[in-house]
Design an enzyme around this catalytic site. Structure first.
Site, PDB file in Angstrom:
ATOM      1  N   GLU A 136       0.855  -1.192   0.000  1.00  0.00           N
ATOM      2  CA  GLU A 136       0.000   0.000   0.000  1.00  0.00           C
ATOM      3  C   GLU A 136       0.889   1.239   0.000  1.00  0.00           C
ATOM      4  O   GLU A 136       1.808   1.351   0.811  1.00  0.00           O
ATOM      5  CB  GLU A 136      -0.914  -0.023   1.244  1.00  0.00           C
ATOM      6  CG  GLU A 136      -1.845   1.175   1.309  1.00  0.00           C
ATOM      7  CD  GLU A 136      -3.085   0.927   2.167  1.00  0.00           C
ATOM      8  OE1 GLU A 136      -3.532  -0.237   2.254  1.00  0.00           O
ATOM      9  OE2 GLU A 136      -3.600   1.901   2.733  1.00  0.00           O
ATOM     10  N   ARG A 137       0.595   2.144  -0.929  1.00  0.00           N
ATOM     11  CA  ARG A 137       1.405   3.370  -1.079  1.00  0.00           C
ATOM     12  C   ARG A 137       2.886   3.057  -1.273  1.00  0.00           C
ATOM     13  O   ARG A 137       3.762   3.776  -0.788  1.00  0.00           O
ATOM     14  CB  ARG A 137       1.243   4.315   0.114  1.00  0.00           C
ATOM     15  CG  ARG A 137      -0.172   4.513   0.585  1.00  0.00           C
ATOM     16  CD  ARG A 137      -1.043   5.204  -0.417  1.00  0.00           C
ATOM     17  NE  ARG A 137      -2.414   5.318   0.063  1.00  0.00           N
ATOM     18  CZ  ARG A 137      -3.446   5.604  -0.713  1.00  0.00           C
ATOM     19  NH1 ARG A 137      -3.286   5.806  -2.002  1.00  0.00           N
ATOM     20  NH2 ARG A 137      -4.648   5.688  -0.213  1.00  0.00           N
TER      21      ARG A 137
ATOM     22  N   GLU B 297     -10.332   4.606   9.695  1.00  0.00           N
ATOM     23  CA  GLU B 297     -10.495   4.236   8.279  1.00  0.00           C
ATOM     24  C   GLU B 297     -10.991   2.791   8.125  1.00  0.00           C
ATOM     25  O   GLU B 297     -10.429   1.995   7.381  1.00  0.00           O
ATOM     26  CB  GLU B 297      -9.178   4.453   7.530  1.00  0.00           C
ATOM     27  CG  GLU B 297      -8.732   5.905   7.591  1.00  0.00           C
ATOM     28  CD  GLU B 297      -7.497   6.223   6.756  1.00  0.00           C
ATOM     29  OE1 GLU B 297      -6.680   5.324   6.516  1.00  0.00           O
ATOM     30  OE2 GLU B 297      -7.379   7.396   6.348  1.00  0.00           O
TER      31      GLU B 297
ATOM     32  N   ASP C 196      -2.454  14.199   7.407  1.00  0.00           N
ATOM     33  CA  ASP C 196      -1.955  12.975   6.775  1.00  0.00           C
ATOM     34  C   ASP C 196      -0.804  13.253   5.807  1.00  0.00           C
ATOM     35  O   ASP C 196      -1.014  13.258   4.600  1.00  0.00           O
ATOM     36  CB  ASP C 196      -3.130  12.311   6.027  1.00  0.00           C
ATOM     37  CG  ASP C 196      -2.835  10.875   5.648  1.00  0.00           C
ATOM     38  OD1 ASP C 196      -1.850  10.327   6.152  1.00  0.00           O
ATOM     39  OD2 ASP C 196      -3.604  10.302   4.861  1.00  0.00           O
TER      40      ASP C 196
ATOM     41  N   GLU D  79       3.963   9.382  -0.609  1.00  0.00           N
ATOM     42  CA  GLU D  79       2.554   9.259  -1.001  1.00  0.00           C
ATOM     43  C   GLU D  79       1.962  10.556  -1.547  1.00  0.00           C
ATOM     44  O   GLU D  79       1.402  10.570  -2.640  1.00  0.00           O
ATOM     45  CB  GLU D  79       1.735   8.778   0.208  1.00  0.00           C
ATOM     46  CG  GLU D  79       0.248   8.745  -0.072  1.00  0.00           C
ATOM     47  CD  GLU D  79      -0.589   8.330   1.132  1.00  0.00           C
ATOM     48  OE1 GLU D  79      -0.016   7.994   2.187  1.00  0.00           O
ATOM     49  OE2 GLU D  79      -1.819   8.338   1.002  1.00  0.00           O
TER      50      GLU D  79
HETATM   51  C1  GCU Z   1      -3.160   7.393   4.588  1.00  0.00           C
HETATM   52  C2  GCU Z   1      -2.911   6.456   3.450  1.00  0.00           C
HETATM   53  C3  GCU Z   1      -3.496   5.098   3.692  1.00  0.00           C
HETATM   54  C4  GCU Z   1      -3.040   4.581   5.042  1.00  0.00           C
HETATM   55  C5  GCU Z   1      -3.346   5.589   6.115  1.00  0.00           C
HETATM   56  C6  GCU Z   1      -2.729   5.216   7.439  1.00  0.00           C
HETATM   57  O1  GCU Z   1      -4.496   7.741   4.653  1.00  0.00           O
HETATM   58  O2  GCU Z   1      -3.456   6.998   2.292  1.00  0.00           O
HETATM   59  O3  GCU Z   1      -3.072   4.261   2.671  1.00  0.00           O
HETATM   60  O4  GCU Z   1      -3.660   3.386   5.335  1.00  0.00           O
HETATM   61  O5  GCU Z   1      -2.795   6.828   5.791  1.00  0.00           O
HETATM   62  O6  GCU Z   1      -1.683   5.781   7.733  1.00  0.00           O
HETATM   63  O7  GCU Z   1      -3.253   4.395   8.155  1.00  0.00           O
END
Ligand code: GCU
Length: 846
Positions: free
Chosen positions: A181-182, A305, A385, A413
């Site tokens: 991710e990222r 999230e 963020d 990112e």
């Molecule tokens: C950001 C990022 C996500 C990640 C999140 C986090 O929002 O875009 O990919 O999961 O940070 O740090 O938990």
């Protein structure tokens, strides 16, 4: 002499992939003249092959051999130390003392610290522990590889005990590998086909790189975690990763899915106060430690999230964190509990006082003092963020009886995804050196996270690196300076970003003054440059926050559920975060800082729009208006990015071809994409505010020819969304998936001469279209749209600010009346999209 010159040439020609990062141990030009000053033997005080001291010994011998072309033998002794000359002694202080070594005069070391004493060819590398010895060995080699053979003796201790890397790797999703991710450097080096890779060579190489910069643990999986991490086959695989990490003193940690007991179908609850849940976690933790006795601990993203957490059961975040802390305590493990907690379901921009930035302090309110001692709260540097600029998270000031660590994103990112050069330490330093003024006393963030300010024994640094299988690790050679600098700063946050960078340049490339000066100046300018053409005055990176987080899309920054807002309207812009009239965020800081941000006149320009909602015509402290600053900064930033490729080109014969070309490719791309950024943002705010650019540049492009205004055959106009990422809001696309489109124009008003021909087009991830440029039917250039593969940024399937890009053909002789034609061959469903061409006289950017 002639041979020497020939060797030099051969060395330069050797392709370098970047795999060795800064640990190349390249032969020094002056190697032979230094031979007499070098050790001939390494004496290692631990003969266990998996021990970091053993690694340190082998590394020193290998390094001296490689840097100087001089053989250095290695011997092992756990007893008597022979009084040899020209020996490097490598061991812990304890091993040294019990072998009869004299430790008088060596200062007391802290955990992971080392003593390095270089006296010509006699060298002592003595660590407080095994890992510290390895750090000392790498420091010695770093000096040698930079040509520094001076006599020195000093102790070095880390500023903080937590110096961890986070990897956001998934078990699946990147073809046969796990996705990251990222991550912009390819898929996972740890996982494939839903389990741990069988070949962990890259994992070991990664541990070596990280050990050389003092990193002591890696959390190997995504914070958006998967419960299968705690199944027996994965835990067995994790043991194998820990085994390849161990010789480098790197411990393994994992991210947890809070609801694991339920998700694995073993319990019907994950309530952190439930007896069965507590027992479950103790049991799983025992199973991990049985496999990995030096397991580092857990990283937890809870109630954020979509991730479950203690709040699901009306338990506090402290009760959630302590569940894991208690399971880890018998083993000395640590819980890194993330402060990135917010409720995206309940944010509504129509409420003036709603503000995601408030979330962390609100969620942790009243919990300080309730966490177990082995809990560390991991706090992102800013309250939102990882934006291009944010104020320091106020939460650092609120955790006084709780250890904290700062979370920094090494992966870029929101900062160009390794396709734009952005050297991050100057940004990180704005936060590390920020003085919170807790109780009106000096309270630098670096002093808080190191534990010094509030007398904590834990705390430190977590860097989200997200390297992948790409040979360059991060996808870009120059981005590796960020990984290197992260480790160096976590060890000593007082270091100067430019001097860290120069160590990295000498180690990664060489010590040629032009190489050093060019990469230093470009890197040190890179963050302000990127900030200039993305988001200014604290408005955040004006990217598309609903999709790739990469290209421009300022419209997405409002009316989104994520609470990343600008509140831009026809007259005004910015978040009012004051206490008197806004969201109250400014009041989360200790009084001396709060009062500074509460007041427009004392808020620094670069954070004005973070804290205040003002008219576009508001004057800054610089004297400029907000809107004119936007215009000017975007032009200045993009103009500076245009200089990067030619500055890099001065290094052509000074570094190896492979890295030279790969970096040039990215810098050239960046120069083009910075223009996309510049125009998208400027057009957007011009359109919204109706305030013209005093310099008359915005929406005035005398050198451009819009594709839609050319003679089209097999191409048709296409209205782009968001409109501001295409010149004039319109591009052209082929009328079918199989036939070639052409766009042609007669250059009747041009003065005959030499021009650069720039073509702006869209390179989506859904095909490999082919474009050809003709002048009077003679081909002057062609390319295939596969940059989504080569660049590695988040791919886009659309005609948008992520896929928008430019290619330039320099030095084209054009006569008045020539016909320029572009032929686009679609591929799959990618319709060879074309935006405009610019016929640029020398030195003009448009
Ligand atoms: C950001 C990022 C996500 C990640 C999140 C986090 O929002 O875009 O990919 O999961 O940070 O740090 O938990």
């Amino acid at each position: 002499m002639l041979l020497g010159i020939l060797f030099g040439l051969v060395n330069l020609a050797v392709a370098e992939t970047g795999l060795n990062g800064w640990l190349r141990y390249a032969r020094l030009p002056s190697a032979e003249t230094l031979h007499s000053e070098l050790p001939v033997h390494v004496l290692v005080l631990n003969s266990t092959e998996t021990s970091p001291v053993y690694t340190a010994g082998s590394e020193v011998a290998q390094g001296i051999g490689s840097i100087f072309g001089k053989k250095c033998s290695v011997g092992y002794s756990s007893g008597y130390i022979p009084p040899d000359n020209a020996t490097v002694i490598v061991g812990t202080i304890k091993q040294y003392a019990s072998s009869g070594g004299l430790i008088n005069g060596i200062p007391e070391l802290e955990a992971d610290g080392f003593w390095l004493n270089i006296s010509g060819s006699e060298v002592q590398i003595l660590g407080q522990n095994e890992r510290g010895t390895l750090y000392g060995a790498f420091e010695y080699l770093s000096l040698l590889a930079q040509g520094n053979t001076s006599q020195i003796a000093y102790a070095s201790n880390p500023d903080a005990p937590i110096r961890w890397i986070n990897q956001w790797d998934n078990l699946q999703g990147g073809g046969t590998h796990g996705s990251v991710e990222r991550g912009y450097g390819g898929p996972s080096i740890f996982f494939e086909n839903g389990t741990v890779k069988s070949n962990l060579t890259r994992a070991a190489q990664y541990a070596r790189l990280l050990a050389s910069i003092g990193i002591n643990a890696v959390v190997v999986n995504n914070v958006n975690a998967n419960e299968s991490m705690l199944t027996a086959p994965i835990m067995d695989g994790l043991k194998r990763i820990a085994d390849v990490f161990r010789p480098y003193g790197v411990q393994l940690g994992i991210s947890l899915y809070f609801a694991s007991p339920q998700a694995l179908g073993e319990l019907d609850t994950f309530d952190p106060l439930d007896g069965a849940v507590i027992e479950w976690w103790h049991n799983r933790t025992d199973q991990i430690y049985k496999r990995i006795p030096d397991f580092a601990g857990y990283l937890v993203k809870a109630n954020s999230e979509g991730q479950p957490g203690p709040l699901t059961y009306n338990r506090t975040l402290a009760e959630g964190a302590n569940l894991f802390a208690r399971a880890l305590q018998p083993y000395g493990g640590v819980v890194m509990f993330r402060a990135f907690v917010y409720d995206s379901q309940n944010l509504n921009e129509s409420y003036w006082k709603d503000d995601r930035a408030n979330a962390a302090v609100q969620f942790f309110n009243g919990l300080d003092g309730q966490f177990e001692d082995n809990v560390v709260i991991q706090v992102k540097y800013g309250p939102i963020d990882f934006q291009v600029r944010e104020p320091t998270s106020p939460l650092f000031a609120h955790l006084q009886q709780t250890s904290s660590a700062i979370e920094l994103e090494i992966t870029q990112e929101y900062l160009g995804q390794q396709c734009h050069l952005v050297y991050l330490p100057p940004l990180w330093k704005t936060v590390l050196d920020f003085d919170m003024r807790v109780d009106s006393q000096p309270s630098l963030v670096r002093g808080i996270v190191s534990g010094q300010r509030f007398n904590r024994t834990l705390g430190g640094y977590a860097g989200v690196a997200n390297v992948g299988t790409n040979q360059t690790w991060l996808g870009s050679h120059l981005a590796m300076s960020n990984l290197y600098a992260f480790g160096r700063l976590a060890w000593n946050p007082r270091l100067d970003p430019a001097s860290i960078l120069q160590d990295w340049i000498r180690l990664t490339f060489n010590s040629d003054p032009t190489v050093l000066d060019t990469i230093t100046s470009m890197s040190m300018e890179s963050w302000p440059t990127y900030e200039n053409y993305t988001g200014n005055l604290g408005i955040q990176t004006l990217t598309d926050i609903l999709y790739a987080h990469y290209g421009p899309n300022p419209a997405s920054q409002d009316n989104n559920p994520w609470g990343q807002w600008t509140r831009a309207d026809a007259n005004s812009i910015g978040m009012d975060r004051t206490v008197w009239n806004g969201t109250g965020f400014a009041g989360q800081y200790p009084p001396q800082v709060a009062v500074m941000y509460e007041n427009i006149s004392t808020t620094p320009d670069d954070l004005l729009l973070w804290f205040h909602h003002v008219p576009y015509t508001q004057h800054l402290q610089s004297g400029q208006t907000v809107i004119q600053h936007f215009y000017d900064a975007h032009y200045a930033g993009a103009a500076n990015a245009q200089t990067f490729p030619s500055r890099w080109a001065t290094l052509k014969s000074k570094i190896d071809d492979q890295r030279y070309e790969e970096v040039l490719f990215r810098l050239t791309y960046q120069a083009g994409h910075s223009i996309v950024w510049r125009d998208a943002i400027n057009n957007f705010y011009f359109n919204l505010s109706n305030v013209p650019d005093q310099a008359g540049r915005v929406e005035n492009h005398p050198y451009r020819i819009e594709a839609e205004s050319m003679d089209l055959s097999g191409y048709t106009p296409y209205t782009v969304s968001p409109w501001n990422v295409a010149s004039g809001g319109v591009a052209v696309v082929t009328t079918s998936n199989t036939t070639v489109g052409t766009a042609s124009t007669t250059l009747s008003s041009i003065t005959s001469g030499t021009y650069d021909v720039a073509v702006n087009y869209f390179d989506m991830a859904i095909g490999r279209s082919h474009w050809q440029v003709y002048l009077n039917d003679q081909l002057i250039g062609q390319w295939i749209g596969d940059s989504d593969l080569t660049l590695g940024h988040s791919p886009s399937n659309y005609i948008d600010g992520h896929s928008a890009t430019r290619i330039t053909f320099p030095g084209i002789q054009i006569q008045k009346g020539d016909v320029l034609k572009i032929a686009g061959t679609p591929d799959g469903i990618e319709p060879a999209p074309l935006d405009y061409i610019s016929i640029l006289p020398e030195g003009v950017v448009d």
